[in-house]
Design an enzyme around this catalytic site. Sequence first.
Site, PDB file in Angstrom:
ATOM      1  CD  GLU A 235      24.692  46.557  42.757  1.00  0.00           C
ATOM      2  OE1 GLU A 235      25.149  45.722  41.949  1.00  0.00           O
ATOM      3  OE2 GLU A 235      25.052  46.648  43.941  1.00  0.00           O
TER       4      GLU A 235
ATOM      5  CD  GLU B  36      30.598  44.833  38.485  1.00  0.00           C
ATOM      6  OE1 GLU B  36      31.323  45.848  38.577  1.00  0.00           O
ATOM      7  OE2 GLU B  36      30.333  44.104  39.455  1.00  0.00           O
TER       8      GLU B  36
ATOM      9  CB  SER C 268      28.148  39.638  46.364  1.00  0.00           C
ATOM     10  OG  SER C 268      27.386  38.552  45.882  1.00  0.00           O
TER      11      SER C 268
END
Length: 300
Positions: free
Chosen positions: A196, A129, A59
Amino acid sequence: MKPYPGGVTPQPAAPARITVPDLRARKGGEPIVMLTAYDAPTARLVDAAGADVILVGDSLGMVVLGHENTLGVDLDDMVRHTAAVARTHPRALIVADMPYLTYHTGPRDAVLAAGRLVREAGAEAVKLEGGARRVPVIEALIDAEIPVMGHLGLTPQSLHMMGGFRVQARAVEAVERLLEDARALAVAGVFSLVLEGVPADVARLVTAEVPVPTIGIGAGAGCDGQVLVLHDVLGLTDGPAPRFVRRYADLQSVAVEALRRFAEDVRSGAFPAREESYRLPRRVGEALEERRRRGLTGRS
Ligand code: KIV
């Protein structure tokens, strides 16, 4: 203080650092607190607040580097920012995100990339991920003694495959797939799992299903811990925040007001004051004055 026999001066005991096994053992126990940080000052804030994990998330790209998504973050970015965090020697565990395309090309590339994050930058674990298809990569990393945190649900690096940042696992098959992915990652050896952007009930199901702690973001209250982006928590991001963000401060307004006052003081001459300036020793000042009075300037 007198020198200690042997020349070593005893130091006050530093608080014990949080390790991967400590975190793994928190399943079902005291909720895990994870926050992002991308540099030394923010890492110090997060550690002083008593967080368990500092996530150097990709991020970084959106929050600090001005990208529209996380796909533009590369390994050098992550190494530089993780190293800045690690140099603060926090008590919290340091987890670094593996950026896009550093593990999608296979286990060997993944080990070399994660190896840089650990050896050069000082990460203590990495996060990547994706579900069952990442198992060979996760196994290779663990083989290389690199602990892995998984990340399922809304995975920002799959932005284009998902068709945008959308809440995931809202249909029966998608929930089943998420549960299978979570089981596969747990069997492969992840020590914890970020969930998430999934409905709270789904996160609760996954949390009950896997033996490792889940850490939620936009995933409701049923996880073993929670993570948020520091700049969201502190109100340092522009525009409306996603609904899962709780802002605990509005530092943007505080900072702009402070900087506005600085600008005003510079323009009015109120800054710097005498106490904010350095002075010459009196005799040097007097000697200079005397030279000027006698018309002696420069080197003459
Ligand atoms: O990059 C990041 O900050 C993250 C968290 C939002 C989980 O992956």
